[in-house]
Enzyme design. Structure first.
Site, PDB file in Angstrom:
ATOM      1  N   ARG A  67     -26.383  16.015 -41.752  1.00 30.49           N
ATOM      2  CA  ARG A  67     -26.369  16.665 -43.066  1.00 30.49           C
ATOM      3  C   ARG A  67     -25.474  15.923 -44.064  1.00 30.49           C
ATOM      4  O   ARG A  67     -25.787  15.845 -45.261  1.00 30.49           O
ATOM      5  CB  ARG A  67     -25.914  18.114 -42.916  1.00 30.49           C
ATOM      6  CG  ARG A  67     -26.057  18.927 -44.175  1.00 30.49           C
ATOM      7  CD  ARG A  67     -25.858  20.410 -43.902  1.00 30.49           C
ATOM      8  NE  ARG A  67     -25.958  21.203 -45.121  1.00 30.49           N
ATOM      9  CZ  ARG A  67     -25.039  22.085 -45.492  1.00 30.49           C
ATOM     10  NH1 ARG A  67     -23.982  22.315 -44.740  1.00 30.49           N
ATOM     11  NH2 ARG A  67     -25.188  22.759 -46.618  1.00 30.49           N
ATOM     12  N   HIS A  71     -26.408  14.810 -47.912  1.00 28.32           N
ATOM     13  CA  HIS A  71     -25.640  15.235 -49.085  1.00 28.32           C
ATOM     14  C   HIS A  71     -25.029  14.048 -49.806  1.00 28.32           C
ATOM     15  O   HIS A  71     -24.849  14.080 -51.018  1.00 28.32           O
ATOM     16  CB  HIS A  71     -24.553  16.238 -48.685  1.00 28.32           C
ATOM     17  CG  HIS A  71     -25.076  17.639 -48.548  1.00 28.32           C
ATOM     18  ND1 HIS A  71     -24.496  18.725 -49.144  1.00 28.32           N
ATOM     19  CD2 HIS A  71     -26.147  18.128 -47.880  1.00 28.32           C
ATOM     20  CE1 HIS A  71     -25.180  19.830 -48.861  1.00 28.32           C
ATOM     21  NE2 HIS A  71     -26.176  19.494 -48.083  1.00 28.32           N
ATOM     22  N   ASP A  72     -24.707  12.997 -49.053  1.00 27.90           N
ATOM     23  CA  ASP A  72     -24.201  11.800 -49.708  1.00 27.90           C
ATOM     24  C   ASP A  72     -25.303  11.171 -50.565  1.00 27.90           C
ATOM     25  O   ASP A  72     -25.117  10.926 -51.756  1.00 27.90           O
ATOM     26  CB  ASP A  72     -23.699  10.792 -48.667  1.00 27.90           C
ATOM     27  CG  ASP A  72     -23.114   9.551 -49.333  1.00 27.90           C
ATOM     28  OD1 ASP A  72     -22.551   9.691 -50.444  1.00 27.90           O
ATOM     29  OD2 ASP A  72     -23.223   8.448 -48.767  1.00 27.90           O
ATOM     30  N   GLY A  77     -26.428   8.610 -55.043  1.00 34.23           N
ATOM     31  CA  GLY A  77     -26.874   7.627 -54.051  1.00 34.23           C
ATOM     32  C   GLY A  77     -25.972   7.586 -52.837  1.00 34.23           C
ATOM     33  O   GLY A  77     -24.922   8.236 -52.796  1.00 34.23           O
ATOM     34  N   ASN A  99     -21.809  22.202 -51.337  1.00 36.99           N
ATOM     35  CA  ASN A  99     -21.271  21.481 -50.169  1.00 36.99           C
ATOM     36  C   ASN A  99     -21.345  22.393 -48.955  1.00 36.99           C
ATOM     37  O   ASN A  99     -21.153  21.957 -47.824  1.00 36.99           O
ATOM     38  CB  ASN A  99     -19.812  21.103 -50.363  1.00 36.99           C
ATOM     39  CG  ASN A  99     -18.856  22.242 -50.013  1.00 36.99           C
ATOM     40  OD1 ASN A  99     -19.147  23.133 -49.238  1.00 36.99           O
ATOM     41  ND2 ASN A  99     -17.691  22.219 -50.581  1.00 36.99           N
ATOM     42  N   HIS A 198     -33.865  20.252 -39.943  1.00 39.31           N
ATOM     43  CA  HIS A 198     -33.445  21.610 -39.586  1.00 39.31           C
ATOM     44  C   HIS A 198     -33.899  22.005 -38.186  1.00 39.31           C
ATOM     45  O   HIS A 198     -33.761  23.156 -37.799  1.00 39.31           O
ATOM     46  CB  HIS A 198     -33.925  22.616 -40.636  1.00 39.31           C
ATOM     47  CG  HIS A 198     -33.271  22.406 -41.974  1.00 39.31           C
ATOM     48  ND1 HIS A 198     -33.746  22.945 -43.140  1.00 39.31           N
ATOM     49  CD2 HIS A 198     -32.165  21.697 -42.324  1.00 39.31           C
ATOM     50  CE1 HIS A 198     -32.972  22.581 -44.155  1.00 39.31           C
ATOM     51  NE2 HIS A 198     -32.003  21.815 -43.688  1.00 39.31           N
ATOM     52  N   THR A 199     -34.421  21.068 -37.444  1.00 36.10           N
ATOM     53  CA  THR A 199     -34.665  21.289 -36.021  1.00 36.10           C
ATOM     54  C   THR A 199     -33.346  21.383 -35.260  1.00 36.10           C
ATOM     55  O   THR A 199     -33.305  21.858 -34.126  1.00 36.10           O
ATOM     56  CB  THR A 199     -35.557  20.185 -35.409  1.00 36.10           C
ATOM     57  OG1 THR A 199     -35.778  20.463 -34.030  1.00 36.10           O
ATOM     58  CG2 THR A 199     -34.908  18.814 -35.508  1.00 36.10           C
ATOM     59  N   ASP A 249     -33.356  26.427 -36.251  1.00 35.50           N
ATOM     60  CA  ASP A 249     -34.580  26.418 -35.460  1.00 35.50           C
ATOM     61  C   ASP A 249     -34.322  27.312 -34.248  1.00 35.50           C
ATOM     62  O   ASP A 249     -33.835  26.861 -33.214  1.00 35.50           O
ATOM     63  CB  ASP A 249     -34.902  24.970 -35.041  1.00 35.50           C
ATOM     64  CG  ASP A 249     -36.209  24.880 -34.254  1.00 35.50           C
ATOM     65  OD1 ASP A 249     -36.942  25.886 -34.180  1.00 35.50           O
ATOM     66  OD2 ASP A 249     -36.483  23.795 -33.720  1.00 35.50           O
ATOM     67  N   SER A 252     -34.105  26.619 -30.338  1.00 40.31           N
ATOM     68  CA  SER A 252     -34.334  25.192 -30.067  1.00 40.31           C
ATOM     69  C   SER A 252     -33.418  24.306 -30.905  1.00 40.31           C
ATOM     70  O   SER A 252     -33.721  23.160 -31.187  1.00 40.31           O
ATOM     71  CB  SER A 252     -35.808  24.862 -30.352  1.00 40.31           C
ATOM     72  OG  SER A 252     -36.078  23.493 -30.191  1.00 40.31           O
TER      73      SER A 252
HETATM   74  C1  HEM Z   1     -35.313  20.170 -48.425  1.00 42.41           C
HETATM   75  C2  HEM Z   1     -34.218  20.630 -48.972  1.00 42.41           C
HETATM   76  C3  HEM Z   1     -33.064  21.131 -48.172  1.00 42.41           C
HETATM   77  C4  HEM Z   1     -32.410  22.301 -48.364  1.00 42.41           C
HETATM   78  C5  HEM Z   1     -32.691  23.317 -49.452  1.00 42.41           C
HETATM   79  C6  HEM Z   1     -31.395  22.397 -47.356  1.00 42.41           C
HETATM   80  C7  HEM Z   1     -30.500  23.449 -47.237  1.00 42.41           C
HETATM   81  C8  HEM Z   1     -29.693  23.658 -46.153  1.00 42.41           C
HETATM   82  C9  HEM Z   1     -28.871  24.831 -45.949  1.00 42.41           C
HETATM   83  C10 HEM Z   1     -28.751  26.004 -46.911  1.00 42.41           C
HETATM   84  C11 HEM Z   1     -28.246  24.694 -44.759  1.00 42.41           C
HETATM   85  C12 HEM Z   1     -27.297  25.674 -44.120  1.00 42.41           C
HETATM   86  C13 HEM Z   1     -25.909  25.487 -44.587  1.00 42.41           C
HETATM   87  C14 HEM Z   1     -25.012  26.602 -44.127  1.00 42.41           C
HETATM   88  O1  HEM Z   1     -25.466  27.708 -43.892  1.00 42.41           O
HETATM   89  O2  HEM Z   1     -23.841  26.373 -43.999  1.00 42.41           O
HETATM   90  C15 HEM Z   1     -28.658  23.432 -44.205  1.00 42.41           C
HETATM   91  C16 HEM Z   1     -28.228  22.948 -43.007  1.00 42.41           C
HETATM   92  C17 HEM Z   1     -28.559  21.702 -42.525  1.00 42.41           C
HETATM   93  N1  HEM Z   1     -29.293  20.739 -43.193  1.00 42.41           N
HETATM   94 FE1  HEM Z   1     -30.431  21.055 -44.821  1.00 42.41          FE
HETATM   95  N2  HEM Z   1     -31.443  21.299 -46.566  1.00 42.41           N
HETATM   96  C18 HEM Z   1     -32.446  20.493 -47.017  1.00 42.41           C
HETATM   97  C19 HEM Z   1     -32.792  19.248 -46.518  1.00 42.41           C
HETATM   98  C20 HEM Z   1     -32.095  18.606 -45.515  1.00 42.41           C
HETATM   99  C21 HEM Z   1     -32.251  17.210 -45.177  1.00 42.41           C
HETATM  100  C22 HEM Z   1     -33.142  16.224 -45.920  1.00 42.41           C
HETATM  101  C23 HEM Z   1     -31.429  16.975 -44.122  1.00 42.41           C
HETATM  102  C24 HEM Z   1     -31.156  15.690 -43.390  1.00 42.41           C
HETATM  103  C25 HEM Z   1     -31.967  14.661 -43.375  1.00 42.41           C
HETATM  104  C26 HEM Z   1     -30.786  18.232 -43.780  1.00 42.41           C
HETATM  105  C27 HEM Z   1     -29.943  18.435 -42.717  1.00 42.41           C
HETATM  106  C28 HEM Z   1     -29.360  19.638 -42.397  1.00 42.41           C
HETATM  107  C29 HEM Z   1     -28.669  19.898 -41.145  1.00 42.41           C
HETATM  108  C30 HEM Z   1     -28.574  18.949 -39.973  1.00 42.41           C
HETATM  109  C31 HEM Z   1     -28.151  21.200 -41.224  1.00 42.41           C
HETATM  110  C32 HEM Z   1     -27.296  21.921 -40.189  1.00 42.41           C
HETATM  111  C33 HEM Z   1     -25.863  21.613 -40.474  1.00 42.41           C
HETATM  112  C34 HEM Z   1     -24.875  22.152 -39.462  1.00 42.41           C
HETATM  113  O3  HEM Z   1     -25.266  22.788 -38.495  1.00 42.41           O
HETATM  114  O4  HEM Z   1     -23.681  21.876 -39.660  1.00 42.41           O
HETATM  115  N3  HEM Z   1     -31.200  19.185 -44.667  1.00 42.41           N
HETATM  116  N4  HEM Z   1     -29.525  22.814 -45.072  1.00 42.41           N
HETATM  117  C1  LIG Z   2     -16.805  23.533 -49.913  1.00 40.06           C
HETATM  118  O1  LIG Z   2     -16.722  24.407 -50.986  1.00 40.06           O
HETATM  119  C2  LIG Z   2     -16.138  25.650 -50.641  1.00 40.06           C
HETATM  120  C3  LIG Z   2     -16.302  26.563 -51.817  1.00 40.06           C
HETATM  121  O2  LIG Z   2     -15.940  25.923 -53.034  1.00 40.06           O
HETATM  122  C4  LIG Z   2     -14.687  25.426 -50.208  1.00 40.06           C
HETATM  123  O3  LIG Z   2     -14.083  26.641 -49.865  1.00 40.06           O
HETATM  124  C5  LIG Z   2     -14.707  24.504 -48.990  1.00 40.06           C
HETATM  125  O4  LIG Z   2     -13.409  24.190 -48.586  1.00 40.06           O
HETATM  126  C6  LIG Z   2     -15.464  23.232 -49.291  1.00 40.06           C
HETATM  127  N1  LIG Z   2     -15.659  22.492 -48.067  1.00 40.06           N
HETATM  128  C7  LIG Z   2     -15.077  21.317 -47.835  1.00 40.06           C
HETATM  129  C8  LIG Z   2     -15.389  20.708 -46.541  1.00 40.06           C
HETATM  130  O5  LIG Z   2     -14.353  20.769 -48.626  1.00 40.06           O
END
Ligand code: HEM
Ligand SMILES: *[C@@H]1O[C@H](CO)[C@@H](O)[C@H](O)[C@H]1NC(C)=O
Ligand SMILES: *[C@@H]1O[C@H](CO)[C@@H](O)[C@H](O)[C@H]1NC(C)=O
Length: 331
Positions: A67, A71-72, A77, A99, A198-199, A249, A252
């Site tokens: 992730r 985000h980077d 870029g 973030n 998101h798998t 997911d 899984s």
């Molecule tokens: C298509 C648009 C996308 C949206 C709206 C989105 C949004 C999110 C959100 C809301 C979460 C949960 C964060 C949380 O509850 O703390 C998440 C988790 C995650 N996202 Fe996405 N995401 C997107 C695309 C991507 C892409 C392109 C990748 C990587 C190539 C990615 C990788 C991940 C991963 C691995 C997690 C799990 C992170 C963890 O368990 O720490 N996502 N995403």
């Molecule tokens: C991400 O933003 C939240 C809310 O502004 C903050 O509390 C949190 O510390 C930030 N996470 C990191 C890893 O800096």
């Protein structure tokens, strides 16, 4: 409808940004596989070793690293702006609400200091993020691998408002998602493939609270959620967002496979943005194909291809930027 208003306004901010500046040039130009073959031949091995260790201690690190690279790349870029600490209080990408629960910074720092010991000042933090994302997936059960192009340089600026403007919201509909990815030079195919990230990994009850309890502001549930699944989730998640972490997911989330698509197809995708993949003919067809294809789905291969493309967004190369000494600080 505070959330939706915000989503819409972010959408328009993105339109304006595109119109004004043609930002976000996508080019892998200047990147190549094995960029450090001469200057730091052991870089990729050191990264791999450090990441494998971190993941074997705590499996969740894999999702975190994957992730972070996303985000980077979507903000300024792939130039490691996501890793910078704020110059002023609360001002960096890390501090943005989008973030939301990013982690894995400590692992990136460990990789960086291990590599710095061998070849100081050579390997960028941006490249470490790209390598870490690949290695993270590779160490998941079922995970695929791909050749990472390197040669990125690190940027010097990180602004929380740019994270909010550029990252897709989990409330986005399919049109907003397509648009958001198009701004980064990514196609609908990339969207549906990369959403497959998101798998693995988790989210929180807070993120899906409105889908469960307040979808249109009238204490209703998102009709796009399978009703049985929605009641299961409501048992775990209290109104207001309290509750345990949720596998993205379900059942899984430590296996990198096409199961995510099966869940989406059954209306069991947790995020609105995941469910939205059913609302476009192309992305829907992909979801369907992956969820029905036998064991060797093409997802792994597709994912590597789209990750390389994502890894080329807005990169700094040559004499641009710098090679940071520590990933959280500009030199
Ligand atoms: C298509 C648009 C996308 C949206 C709206 C989105 C949004 C999110 C959100 C809301 C979460 C949960 C964060 C949380 O509850 O703390 C998440 C988790 C995650 N996202 Fe996405 N995401 C997107 C695309 C991507 C892409 C392109 C990748 C990587 C190539 C990615 C990788 C991940 C991963 C691995 C997690 C799990 C992170 C963890 O368990 O720490 N996502 N995403
Ligand atoms: C991400 O933003 C939240 C809310 O502004 C903050 O509390 C949190 O510390 C930030 N996470 C990191 C890893 O800096
Ligand atoms: C539900 O959404 C509406 C409109 O966005 C908001 O005014 C209300 O406070 C929300 N209710 C709860 C319980 O969160």
């Amino acid at each position: 409808m505070a959330v939706q208003t915000r989503v819409v306004s972010i959408f328009f901010i993105q339109l304006v940004l595109l119109a004004v500046s043609g930002l976000n040039r996508v080019s892998g130009a200047g990147l190549q596989t094995g960029f450090y073959d001469e200057s730091c031949p052991e870089a990729e091995t050191i990264a791999l070793k450090t990441i494998r260790q971190a993941i074997s201690k705590d499996g969740i690190v894999a999702a975190a690293l994957l992730r972070l690279h996303f985000h980077d790349c979507f903000v300024r870029g792939c130039e490691a702006s996501v890793l910078l600490d704020a110059a002023e209080e609360g001002d960096a990408e890390k501090d943005a609400s989008s973030n939301f629960s990013l982690r894995g910074y400590d692992v990136v720092d460990d990789v960086k200091s291990a590599i710095e010991k061998s070849c100081p000042g050579v390997v960028s933090c941006a490249d470490i993020l790209a390598l870490a994302a690949r290695d993270a997936v590779r160490f998941q059960t079922g995970g695929s691998s791909w050749k990472v192009e390197t040669g990125r340089r690190d940027g010097r600026i990180s602004l929380s408002k740019e994270a909010d403007e550029n990252l897709p919201s989990s409330n986005f509909n399919i049109a907003q998602l397509k648009q958001n990815f198009a701004f980064k030079g990514l196609t609908k195919k990339d969207l549906v493939v990369l959403s497959g990230a998101h798998t693995i990994g988790v989210t929180s009850c807070f993120v899906i609270n409105d889908r469960l309890y307040n979808f249109t502001g009238r204490s209703d549930t998102d009709p796009a959620l399978d009703p049985t699944f929605a009641s299961e989730l409501k048992k775990k998640c209290k109104p207001g967002g309290g509750g345990p972490v949720l596998e993205l997911d379900q059942g899984s989330s430590t296996v990198s496979d096409a199961h995510f698509y099966k869940a989406v197809r059954q209306n069991r995708g947790l995020l609105t943005s995941d469910a939205a993949l059913l609302n476009d003919p192309l992305t829907r067809a992909y979801v369907k194909r992956q969820s029905t294809s036998p064991v060797k789905a093409t997802f792994g291969k597709d994912f590597g291809k789209s990750m390389v493309k994502m890894g080329g967004i807005g990169v700094l190369t040559g004499n641009e930027g710098e090679i940071r000494k520590r990933c959280a600080f500009v030199n």
